[in-house]
Design a protein around this motif. Structure first.
Motif, PDB file in Angstrom:
ATOM      1  N   ARG A  88       0.838  -1.206   0.000  1.00  0.00           N
ATOM      2  CA  ARG A  88       0.000   0.000   0.000  1.00  0.00           C
ATOM      3  C   ARG A  88       0.864   1.242   0.000  1.00  0.00           C
ATOM      4  NH1 ARG A  88      -5.164   1.467   1.564  1.00  0.00           N
ATOM      5  NH2 ARG A  88      -5.367   3.500   2.547  1.00  0.00           N
ATOM      6  N   SER A  89       0.575   2.198  -0.900  1.00  0.00           N
ATOM      7  CA  SER A  89       1.277   3.479  -0.946  1.00  0.00           C
ATOM      8  C   SER A  89       0.375   4.546  -0.373  1.00  0.00           C
ATOM      9  CB  SER A  89       1.649   3.840  -2.380  1.00  0.00           C
ATOM     10  OG  SER A  89       2.609   2.946  -2.861  1.00  0.00           O
ATOM     11  N   ASN A  90       0.836   5.228   0.668  1.00  0.00           N
ATOM     12  CA  ASN A  90       0.049   6.277   1.316  1.00  0.00           C
ATOM     13  C   ASN A  90       0.993   7.331   1.824  1.00  0.00           C
ATOM     14  OD1 ASN A  90      -1.404   7.812   3.277  1.00  0.00           O
ATOM     15  ND2 ASN A  90      -2.968   6.211   3.270  1.00  0.00           N
ATOM     16  N   ILE A  91       0.702   8.605   1.594  1.00  0.00           N
ATOM     17  CA  ILE A  91       1.630   9.676   1.965  1.00  0.00           C
ATOM     18  C   ILE A  91       1.837   9.756   3.466  1.00  0.00           C
ATOM     19  CG2 ILE A  91      -0.162  11.447   2.071  1.00  0.00           C
ATOM     20  CD1 ILE A  91       1.864  13.383   0.893  1.00  0.00           C
ATOM     21  N   MET A  92       0.840   9.351   4.274  1.00  0.00           N
ATOM     22  CA  MET A  92       0.954   9.484   5.716  1.00  0.00           C
ATOM     23  C   MET A  92       1.285   8.166   6.410  1.00  0.00           C
ATOM     24  SD  MET A  92       0.530  12.655   6.154  1.00  0.00           S
ATOM     25  CE  MET A  92       0.443  12.671   7.931  1.00  0.00           C
ATOM     26  N   LEU A  93       1.319   7.050   5.643  1.00  0.00           N
ATOM     27  CA  LEU A  93       1.517   5.750   6.281  1.00  0.00           C
ATOM     28  C   LEU A  93       2.702   5.042   5.700  1.00  0.00           C
ATOM     29  CD1 LEU A  93      -2.190   4.493   6.214  1.00  0.00           C
ATOM     30  CD2 LEU A  93      -1.016   5.597   8.104  1.00  0.00           C
ATOM     31  N   VAL A 142      -1.089 -12.542 -10.424  1.00  0.00           N
ATOM     32  CA  VAL A 142      -2.301 -11.753 -10.630  1.00  0.00           C
ATOM     33  C   VAL A 142      -2.240 -10.573  -9.675  1.00  0.00           C
ATOM     34  CG1 VAL A 142      -4.818 -11.714 -10.558  1.00  0.00           C
ATOM     35  CG2 VAL A 142      -3.621 -13.785 -11.302  1.00  0.00           C
ATOM     36  N   PHE A 143      -2.350  -9.355 -10.219  1.00  0.00           N
ATOM     37  CA  PHE A 143      -2.233  -8.171  -9.383  1.00  0.00           C
ATOM     38  C   PHE A 143      -3.367  -7.200  -9.688  1.00  0.00           C
ATOM     39  CE2 PHE A 143      -0.176  -6.916 -13.286  1.00  0.00           C
ATOM     40  CZ  PHE A 143      -0.418  -5.555 -13.413  1.00  0.00           C
ATOM     41  N   GLY A 144      -3.542  -6.252  -8.779  1.00  0.00           N
ATOM     42  CA  GLY A 144      -4.540  -5.213  -8.967  1.00  0.00           C
ATOM     43  C   GLY A 144      -4.100  -3.930  -8.302  1.00  0.00           C
ATOM     44  N   MET A 145      -4.462  -2.796  -8.884  1.00  0.00           N
ATOM     45  CA  MET A 145      -4.134  -1.482  -8.333  1.00  0.00           C
ATOM     46  C   MET A 145      -5.431  -0.711  -8.102  1.00  0.00           C
ATOM     47  SD  MET A 145      -0.907  -0.282 -10.669  1.00  0.00           S
ATOM     48  CE  MET A 145       0.499  -1.369 -10.980  1.00  0.00           C
ATOM     49  N   ILE A 146      -5.612  -0.226  -6.880  1.00  0.00           N
ATOM     50  CA  ILE A 146      -6.829   0.502  -6.523  1.00  0.00           C
ATOM     51  C   ILE A 146      -6.446   1.911  -6.073  1.00  0.00           C
ATOM     52  CG2 ILE A 146      -8.891   0.530  -5.079  1.00  0.00           C
ATOM     53  CD1 ILE A 146      -8.621  -2.454  -4.755  1.00  0.00           C
ATOM     54  N   PRO A 147      -6.604   2.908  -6.932  1.00  0.00           N
ATOM     55  CA  PRO A 147      -6.352   4.297  -6.493  1.00  0.00           C
ATOM     56  C   PRO A 147      -7.495   4.785  -5.613  1.00  0.00           C
ATOM     57  CG  PRO A 147      -7.118   4.284  -8.759  1.00  0.00           C
ATOM     58  CD  PRO A 147      -6.994   2.845  -8.348  1.00  0.00           C
ATOM     59  N   LYS A 148      -7.157   5.620  -4.627  1.00  0.00           N
ATOM     60  CA  LYS A 148      -8.204   6.157  -3.748  1.00  0.00           C
ATOM     61  C   LYS A 148      -9.170   7.025  -4.537  1.00  0.00           C
ATOM     62  CE  LYS A 148      -8.919   8.650   0.576  1.00  0.00           C
ATOM     63  NZ  LYS A 148      -8.276   9.338   1.730  1.00  0.00           N
ATOM     64  N   ASP A 149      -8.617   7.831  -5.449  1.00  0.00           N
ATOM     65  CA  ASP A 149      -9.436   8.641  -6.342  1.00  0.00           C
ATOM     66  C   ASP A 149      -9.278   8.089  -7.755  1.00  0.00           C
ATOM     67  OD1 ASP A 149     -10.640  10.530  -7.973  1.00  0.00           O
ATOM     68  OD2 ASP A 149      -9.953  12.237  -6.780  1.00  0.00           O
ATOM     69  N   PRO A 150     -10.339   7.545  -8.358  1.00  0.00           N
ATOM     70  CA  PRO A 150     -10.213   6.930  -9.694  1.00  0.00           C
ATOM     71  C   PRO A 150      -9.673   7.868 -10.760  1.00  0.00           C
ATOM     72  CG  PRO A 150     -12.338   6.405  -8.680  1.00  0.00           C
ATOM     73  CD  PRO A 150     -11.700   7.455  -7.824  1.00  0.00           C
ATOM     74  N   GLN A 151      -9.749   9.190 -10.529  1.00  0.00           N
ATOM     75  CA  GLN A 151      -9.277  10.141 -11.536  1.00  0.00           C
ATOM     76  C   GLN A 151      -7.762  10.304 -11.515  1.00  0.00           C
ATOM     77  OE1 GLN A 151     -11.354  13.824 -11.014  1.00  0.00           O
ATOM     78  NE2 GLN A 151     -13.333  12.997 -11.631  1.00  0.00           N
ATOM     79  N   TYR A 152      -7.101   9.890 -10.424  1.00  0.00           N
ATOM     80  CA  TYR A 152      -5.669  10.112 -10.298  1.00  0.00           C
ATOM     81  C   TYR A 152      -4.976   8.817  -9.873  1.00  0.00           C
ATOM     82  CZ  TYR A 152      -7.223  14.959 -10.164  1.00  0.00           C
ATOM     83  OH  TYR A 152      -7.820  16.162 -10.463  1.00  0.00           O
TER      84      TYR A 152
END
Length: 683
Positions: free
Chosen positions: A5-10, A97-107
């Motif tokens: 997980r990539s998160n700026i605060m975590l 098998v992988f998946g990427m879930i952006p918090k905001d689908p636009q970015y």
């Protein structure tokens, strides 16, 4: 199920099913040359730090200490990747098998990697664009022995990315040696785009042929029942020179500005054989969270009563007032053309918090063009210097920001790294690396510092600045004119290594002849005569300022000093006068107390006087200056004659003829004496 997980605060997280620790796992195979397993539980629990996968399928936390924001998952034991006799890399194959879930689908932001590394403890990896593999120091080092395939969903201009949805082959560096847009070929050979950050499962095949020295990469949607006949990329690349005999295999990622979650829900790997097919019927859907309806329910409940409605109304008014006040406080300019400079732009809110509201206690210094504050940005986790300056917003702002973003790509040990910028109304903020020993100016002229620079330290500082200017003028892809070389813009790190900073006035030039500006910029005492007349900055005007800087460091005196009310002493002229009177030692900083090398002192004085010559064409290039300082090449034999030309230059030579005449001068032992060239010119 594996999650990074990539998160700026975590921190970056690795997730596995909680039932896994109850031994409710599905391990299909595990042998000396490979493995194949799928996790079936989607009720994940978060685990912090680095993880490794055991042969029995369990995932354990390791004792590795990673930089905040970096995460990785490796198989617990290494595999033999090379033939110890021939040194050739074995063939290998992997499916996952992988998946990427952006918090905001636009970015979407930085992606993940499938990596082969000599160690499962990549402890020096950095965040953001380095994807948890490298850092700014070791990026590009051939001793890394890291081969990775990046699945990147961000177009990073600094790294030369082709688009914001691509795969790339990275060898010892985050800059890809090969990249192509993510997609797949159907049965008719037609290419179809495949958006990786789509919150959908994607199958990946990675096959390396050790005989043909070729790496094939194939992608496909999960619902596509078979592997496409044509790979997405077939890369001719011998991996033997980069792999060690034993390597670890795994996945890495790192935090970024935007939140994005990565899942690997099934994985197989095999050396010298085909990786076993993953049973996609056992793949559970990605855990996409649905929006909570609690807020709506609460609003409906409050709306059913008059009291609730009044409270909501009052709360809304109060929140709106606070919002408007906060919005005005942190408002900044953001135009559409700045999107491409995203990695180089900081928010004003972050800079405000980092500097404690630009408090006076965080002030490092003031200058003619702004103030410099110390701060700590949570994203970087290290101290930075924030320069707050005023810049006229208008047609030139777009070009100015473009130059700032380009200068941010400069990498040299003697340049202060420009990390980025922010602009707000009439203010512009430049963010640099923080230097603990502050500026050279503060050590030379501030008696309260208690530090007296030795002769060796001063020569090292002069040489460091010369190295930086040679890089800007002659070694980078474009010629950059600094325009503000002075002691206060030379910063010192913890070991007193000099780094040239403050690129607020820097400009690109036209083949080094003149910068694209007509505004006179610089500091009194460092401004070359032709710059004062014409207002055109060139590499020669930078060299003049460097000459004044050399004399300033040796003499311990400012370039211009006032004596009385109306009289000023120009350092360059004063040292020149001392030279002709043969009283050069009189000009040396008395704080050195005679502790210096006489021959080296004479060389530095000559370099300073030669660089600050009133005739631009007499000044040497910065590469020549380095040869003089390092003793690789001697200075002109008739040095006194060169300085005497200074007096005759303005009267005897016109501007039109000076360039042609002085172009005959070359700084090496084989060249004719300058006085002969001067006399033979017929002037």
């Amino acid at each position: 199920m594996i999650l990074i997980r990539s998160n700026i605060m975590l921190l970056t997280f690795l997730r596995v099913g909680t039932i896994l620790f109850l031994l409710a796992r599905s391990v299909v195979t595990d042998n000396i040359n490979g493995f194949n397993f799928v996790y079936k539980n989607s009720n994940d629990s978060q685990l912090l730090g680095a993880r490794e996968i055991q042969p029995d399928g369990q995932v354990f936390r390791t004792n590795e200490t990673l930089e905040s924001g970096v995460g990785h998952t490796f198989y617990s034991r290494p595999f033999r990747f090379k033939n110890s006799t021939t040194g050739d890399a074995y063939s290998f194959s992997s499916q996952f098998v992988f998946g990427m879930i952006p918090k905001d689908p636009q970015y979407a932001f930085h992606g993940m990697t499938f990596a082969l590394a000599p160690s499962k403890a990549v402890t020096e990896a950095s965040t953001s664009q380095h994807l948890g593999l490298f850092n700014r120091t070791n990026d590009g080092n051939t001793l890394n022995h890291i081969v990775a395939l990046e699945f990147d969903t961000f177009k990073n201009l600094e790294l030369g990315d082709i688009d914001s949805n691509h795969i790339g082959l990275d060898i010892n560096s985050i800059v890809s040696v090969f990249a192509t847009t993510a997609g797949f070929y159907d049965d008719n050979g037609v290419f179809n785009n495949l958006t990786m950050a789509s919150s959908k499962e994607i199958r990946a095949w990675i096959d390396y042929d050790g005989v043909r020295k070729r790496l094939d990469v194939t992608l496909a949607p999960l619902q596509m029942m078979k592997k496409p006949g044509k790979p997405l990329a077939s890369i001719p690349q011998d991996l033997s020179p980069y792999l060690l005999e034993e390597m670890y295999v795994g996945f890495t990622s790192a935090t970024g500005v935007l939140v994005q979650t990565f899942y690997v829900v099934g994985w197989s790997f095999q050396i010298n054989g085909k990786a076993q097919d993953i049973d996609i019927s056992k793949i559970v859907p990605l855990p996409i969270k649905k929006k909570s309806t609690k807020t709506k329910t609460l609003i409906v409940a409050l709306g059913s009563s008059l009291v609730g409605m009044v409270l909501i109304l009052l709360a809304s008014i109060f929140a709106f007032v606070l919002y408007q006040k906060r919005k005005r406080k942190f408002s900044e300019v953001l135009e559409g053309w700045e999107v491409q400079y995203g990695p180089h732009r900081f928010s004003y809110k972050d800079l405000y918090k980092a500097t404690k509201g630009f408090k006076e206690s965080e002030l490092l210094g003031k200058g003619g063009f702004g103030q410099v504050y110390k701060g700590t940005l949570p994203e970087l986790g290290v101290p930075v210097a924030v320069k707050k300056i005023w810049h006229e917003s208008g047609q030139g702002m777009k070009e100015f920001v473009a130059e700032i973003a380009t200068i941010g790509r400069l990498r040299h040990p003697n340049l202060v790294r420009l990390l980025g910028y922010c602009r707000r109304q009439g203010e512009l903020f430049l963010v640099y690396d923080y230097m603990p020993n502050l500026s050279l100016d503060s050590l030379l002229f501030n008696s309260k510092s208690g530090v007296i620079l030795t002769w060796k330290q001063r020569v090292k500082i002069i040489t460091d600045v010369a190295e930086a200017l040679a890089y800007l003028h002659e070694e980078w892809v474009e010629v950059i004119i600094h325009r503000d070389i002075k002691a206060s813009n030379v910063l010192l790190d913890a070991e007193l290594n000099a780094k040239l900073g403050d690129f607020g006035l820097a400009r690109f030039s036209n083949n080094g002849t003149e910068a694209q500006t007509t505004h006179l910029a610089g500091t009194l005492g460092y401004i070359a005569p032709e710059l004062a007349r014409k207002g055109k900055a060139t590499t020669g005007t930078d060299i003049f300022a460097f000459g004044a800087f050399c004399l300033e460091v040796v003499c311990g005196r400012r370039p211009v000093e006032l004596q009385g009310r109306n009289e000023a002493v120009i350092l360059v002229d004063w040292v020149l006068d001392c030279w002709f009177k043969e009283e050069l030692l009189k000009a040396v900083d008395p704080k050195l107390k005679g502790d210096y090398d006489i021959e080296q002192l004479e060389v530095v004085f000559k370099v300073g006087l030669l660089c600050s010559h009133s005739c631009p064409s007499v000044r040497p290039s910065m590469s020549q200056v380095l040869k003089f300082l390092k003793g690789v090449e001697p200075l002109p034999e008739d040095f006194d004659a060169v300085l005497e030309i200074r007096e005759d230059y303005s009267g005897r030579l016109g501007d039109a003829s000076s360039s042609a005449y002085f172009s005959q001068i070359q700084y090496n032992t084989a060249s004719a004496p300058i006085t002969e060239a001067f006399n033979s010119s017929g002037r």
